[in-house]
Design a protein around this motif. Structure first.
Motif, PDB file in Angstrom:
ATOM      1  N   GLU A 177       0.830  -1.216   0.000  1.00 28.01           N
ATOM      2  CA  GLU A 177       0.000   0.000   0.000  1.00 28.01           C
ATOM      3  C   GLU A 177       0.861   1.262   0.000  1.00 28.01           C
ATOM      4  O   GLU A 177       0.518   2.246  -0.663  1.00 28.01           O
ATOM      5  CB  GLU A 177      -0.941  -0.001   1.205  1.00 28.01           C
ATOM      6  N   CYS A 180       1.940   1.761  -3.496  1.00 30.02           N
ATOM      7  CA  CYS A 180       0.828   2.249  -4.330  1.00 30.02           C
ATOM      8  C   CYS A 180       0.591   3.742  -4.084  1.00 30.02           C
ATOM      9  O   CYS A 180       0.427   4.523  -5.015  1.00 30.02           O
ATOM     10  CB  CYS A 180      -0.465   1.487  -4.011  1.00 30.02           C
ATOM     11  N   TYR A 250      -6.052   1.681  -8.020  1.00 29.77           N
ATOM     12  CA  TYR A 250      -4.597   1.528  -8.156  1.00 29.77           C
ATOM     13  C   TYR A 250      -4.279   0.699  -9.405  1.00 29.77           C
ATOM     14  O   TYR A 250      -3.404   1.036 -10.195  1.00 29.77           O
ATOM     15  CB  TYR A 250      -4.007   0.784  -6.947  1.00 29.77           C
ATOM     16  N   LEU A 258       4.154   0.879 -11.433  1.00 27.58           N
ATOM     17  CA  LEU A 258       4.486  -0.068 -10.367  1.00 27.58           C
ATOM     18  C   LEU A 258       5.243  -1.247 -10.968  1.00 27.58           C
ATOM     19  O   LEU A 258       5.055  -1.570 -12.149  1.00 27.58           O
ATOM     20  CB  LEU A 258       3.207  -0.626  -9.738  1.00 27.58           C
ATOM     21  N   ASP A 262       4.174  -6.078  -8.111  1.00 28.22           N
ATOM     22  CA  ASP A 262       3.137  -5.356  -7.361  1.00 28.22           C
ATOM     23  C   ASP A 262       1.810  -5.373  -8.128  1.00 28.22           C
ATOM     24  O   ASP A 262       0.738  -5.516  -7.532  1.00 28.22           O
ATOM     25  CB  ASP A 262       3.567  -3.908  -7.096  1.00 28.22           C
ATOM     26  N   LEU A 266      -1.716  -6.915  -6.864  1.00 28.48           N
ATOM     27  CA  LEU A 266      -3.024  -6.230  -6.922  1.00 28.48           C
ATOM     28  C   LEU A 266      -4.056  -7.130  -7.599  1.00 28.48           C
ATOM     29  O   LEU A 266      -5.202  -7.216  -7.160  1.00 28.48           O
ATOM     30  CB  LEU A 266      -2.905  -4.898  -7.680  1.00 28.48           C
TER      31      LEU A 266
END
Ligand code: SAM
Length: 297
Positions: A177, A180, A250, A258, A262, A266
């Motif tokens: 997080e 992000c 995100y 990203l 990652d 997600l």
């Protein structure tokens, strides 16, 4: 050459698209309000302590779907609340919500672009601007106009949130997080950062009488029965829905910003059936709101 038959349609489509975005934001604001109602009561109680006397006229600048408008109407039962927003989609929601709660008589929705000027709302005793002042292009100008619209002794309450809320309590999730949120800031695709408002408030002639952080935490364990969640009637389902909305944001906005690992994480969070999916996890909704109380001498 033939006239292009699609222009009108494209225009409608673009229009719809813009409104679709606003509707999504409106849904998110409603979800936020539904889950964080307790904090709002605490915040308006704090504003009531800071205000000198009982406000009769209140303006909510950048009212969104009316979360603040309704909380202020509850807190100050004798007051009229003027909700200002530039978006008709938002103002329709404010009106519907006010009527639905029997507050239609005390809530007025006014369309206005705060980038141009403060619409004629004054004189007012209390002005509330939540998660909206940082959107305004020239806050210094708006703050001077708000100062002029307030009655002597009147109060401006500015509220901001520290970015999107966090949900994952475990170390790896929390680190994801953080990445992000940093990527959102770098890519400038999310809620903008806000400045420390004390100096601009003082420069506009206000006396900043208090500044307070309101940390918010709503725990939602996946094995809680959905209808008796810990902090609100919507409980687990509401927190998971909010988390899903934030992580989908995100995922769709951070492609290219990203690392692949990652983005894959997600995808697993957003999936229906993966063991790491949001719907199978304990979540803790965390957010901090900061409020400034600024008085017109
Ligand atoms: C993040 S939302 C916050 C809504 C609400 N205050 C809340 O706390 O839930 C920001 C709102 O400010 C409005 N807004 C942004 N810029 C504006 C401007 N220049 N004039 C009027 N409203 C504006 C948007 O339409 C949106 O409804």
């Amino acid at each position: 050459m033939e006239a292009h038959p699609h222009h009108a349609h494209d225009h409608d489509h673009a229009h719809e698209h813009a409104h679709g975005g606003e509707s999504r934001l409106a849904d998110m604001l409603d979800l936020d309000a539904e889950l964080l109602g307790t904090y709002l009561d605490e915040l308006t109680a704090w504003v009531a302590e800071q205000a000198a006397g009982t406000p009769r006229t209140v303006a909510d600048l950048g009212a969104g779907t009316g979360t603040g408008t309704l909380a202020l109407a509850r807190r100050f039962p004798a007051a009229t609340i003027v909700a200002v927003d530039r978006s008709p989609v938002m103002l329709d929601r404010v009106r519907a919500a006010a009527v639905g709660r029997g507050l239609g008589e005390r809530v007025r929705a006014v369309q206005g672009d705060l980038d141009l000027a403060l619409p004629p709302v004054g004189p007012v005793d209390l002005v509330w601007a939540a998660a909206s002042l940082h959107h305004v292009e020239e806050p210094a100008r708006l703050l001077r106009e708000v100062h002029a619209a307030l009655n002597p002794g009147g109060l401006l309450a500015v509220v901001e949130m520290d970015g999107l809320p966090r949900f994952l309590p475990d170390e790896a999730g929390a680190a994801l997080e953080v990445r992000c949120r940093e990527a959102v800031t770098r890519a400038r695709t999310g809620p903008d950062a806000y400045p420390e408002w004390t100096p601009p408030l003082t420069a506009a002639g206000f006396e900043v009488t208090a500044r307070r952080d309101f940390p918010i935490e709503v725990a939602a364990r996946r094995d809680f029965p959905i209808e008796v969640g810990p902090s609100s009637p919507s409980g687990v389902r509401g927190v998971a829905r909010y988390a899903h909305a934030v992580f989908s944001g995100y995922r769709s906005r951070l492609d290219g910003h990203l690392a692949a690992a990652d983005l894959a994480a997600l995808d697993r969070l957003l999936s229906e059936d993966h063991p790491e999916a949001l719907r199978h996890r304990d979540l803790v909704l965390r957010s901090t709101r900061t409020a400034w109380a600024a008085r017109r001498a």
